[in-house]
Write a protein that holds these residues in place. Structure first.
Motif, PDB file in Angstrom:
ATOM      1  N   TRP A 239       0.812  -1.216   0.000  1.00 47.67           N
ATOM      2  CA  TRP A 239       0.000   0.000   0.000  1.00 47.67           C
ATOM      3  C   TRP A 239       0.851   1.274   0.000  1.00 47.67           C
ATOM      4  N   GLU A 247     -12.102   5.603  -9.012  1.00 49.03           N
ATOM      5  CA  GLU A 247     -13.035   4.466  -8.944  1.00 49.03           C
ATOM      6  C   GLU A 247     -13.411   3.952 -10.328  1.00 49.03           C
ATOM      7  N   GLN A 250     -10.662   1.581 -11.598  1.00 45.37           N
ATOM      8  CA  GLN A 250     -10.185   0.469 -10.767  1.00 45.37           C
ATOM      9  C   GLN A 250     -10.511  -0.897 -11.372  1.00 45.37           C
ATOM     10  N   GLN A 290      -6.691  -8.064  -5.622  1.00 43.65           N
ATOM     11  CA  GLN A 290      -7.704  -7.027  -5.755  1.00 43.65           C
ATOM     12  C   GLN A 290      -7.122  -5.671  -5.366  1.00 43.65           C
ATOM     13  N   THR A 292      -8.019  -1.701  -3.823  1.00 45.48           N
ATOM     14  CA  THR A 292      -8.880  -0.682  -3.210  1.00 45.48           C
ATOM     15  C   THR A 292      -8.090   0.616  -3.193  1.00 45.48           C
ATOM     16  N   SER A 293      -8.766   1.712  -3.474  1.00 42.61           N
ATOM     17  CA  SER A 293      -8.023   2.975  -3.562  1.00 42.61           C
ATOM     18  C   SER A 293      -8.884   4.175  -3.205  1.00 42.61           C
ATOM     19  N   GLU A 294      -8.364   4.950  -2.270  1.00 47.72           N
ATOM     20  CA  GLU A 294      -8.904   6.267  -1.939  1.00 47.72           C
ATOM     21  C   GLU A 294      -7.759   7.256  -2.155  1.00 47.72           C
ATOM     22  N   THR A 299      -4.022   3.465  -1.065  1.00 51.57           N
ATOM     23  CA  THR A 299      -4.207   2.596  -2.218  1.00 51.57           C
ATOM     24  C   THR A 299      -3.540   1.266  -1.897  1.00 51.57           C
TER      25      THR A 299
END
Length: 310
Positions: A239, A247, A250, A290, A292-294, A299
């Motif tokens: 990360w 989004e 992704q 997989q 996930t990212s903000e 990320t």
């Protein structure tokens, strides 16, 4: 008169009974058609639907469905053929280009080391050498991807100590991380965790993801690795807190040749193959990956592997 009415009633009862049985029979046939169609689609078989019936509407429906199945099978066969042809073509082109490009890169390197060359010319040669190296890297990625997707070399699965692999990979990037003044966060349990995998492939996967985090997430000033587990699986998280991935992008990030909108910015340019190769490598050892990212929060690329007891 009474007999006449009784006759009419019996005839009507017979008709109703016949229609009832016909409805039950049709429902049974429709249920069979639905189940068989589901099986054909799920197992991707080349079967057609076959039902013995005198029902003209069902016969018409079966004819249409079988026509659709045949058309779908042809489309699928053509797609598979085209995919195989494309893979072979890319593999052949990559292989044919690698040797001459290696020679060109070697000559450019020799010329660049020549101290008698004027500074302006040296810069041009260095630029040409840099671009030749980029092209060589891209061709190598194409070649690697076609080899992985063709299944020519099956990964041998074995018991892997994930604590050791994770430590080695992060240690390998320690100098780069410190040179870039990036904070390092490592969360690895004291107890060794073992998974089904392949150490060489897993090392390559982690190196790809750590390199990716450094390249695209360095704005967050921190790169991290977490190793966690539950009853069935082990999870490796790479990360960062950089600019992240929007989004809408992704779901496409693992697609072949897909590059982010930021790829127009030289700082974020890529071939669009790195994460595709990473995903294929993860799948080759029966794992999952997989994202996930903000943006500017966190990320995370998470690898899931089957857990083994020590």
């Amino acid at each position: 008169m009474v007999y006449f009415l009784l006759t009419i009633i019996l005839i009507l009862a017979g008709i109703i009974f016949y229609q009832y049985k016909a409805k039950i029979n049709r429902n049974r046939q429709l249920s069979y058609i639905q189940q068989k169609l589901t099986t054909i689609i799920t197992n991707n078989t080349r079967e057609n639907l076959l039902v013995f019936t005198d029902d003209k509407q069902l016969i018409s429906l079966l004819t249409s469905i079988n026509g659709l199945l045949n058309a779908n099978q042809k489309i699928l066969a053509d797609y598979i053929t085209n995919q195989e042809s494309t893979k072979k073509m890319i593999s052949n082109i990559s292989h044919d280009l690698k040797t001459p490009l290696t020679v060109i890169t070697g000559y450019l390197e020799m010329v660049a080391l020549n101290k008698a060359i004027p500074i302006d010319e040296e810069r041009k040669i260095s630029k040409a050498y840099e671009k030749a190296e980029e092209l060589q890297t891209l061709i190598t990625k194409f070649f690697d991807l076609t080899k992985i997707e063709s299944g020519d070399k099956q990964a041998s699965l074995e018991k892997v100590n994930l604590n050791e692999v994770c430590k080695k990979c992060m240690l390998g990037f320690y100098e780069i991380l410190t040179d870039n003044e990036l904070e390092i966060s490592i969360n690895i349990p004291n107890k060794n965790l073992y998974a089904i995998g392949n150490e060489e492939i897993l090392t390559r996967i982690l190196n790809n993801l750590i390199s990716n985090a450094i390249k695209y997430g360095s704005e967050g000033n921190i790169i991290g690795l977490n190793l966690t587990t539950d009853d069935q699986f082990i999870y490796i998280e790479i990360w960062d807190k950089g600019k992240g991935i929007q989004e809408k992008e992704q779901e496409k990030i693992f697609e072949r040749l897909y590059t982010l909108e930021d790829s127009r910015n030289k700082m974020y340019q890529g071939s669009g193959l790195g994460l595709t190769i990473t995903k294929r490598l993860v799948e080759s050892i029966d794992g999952k990956i997989q994202l996930t990212s903000e943006p500017y929060d966190k990320t995370t690329f998470t690898i899931q592997l089957k857990k083994l007891t020590a």
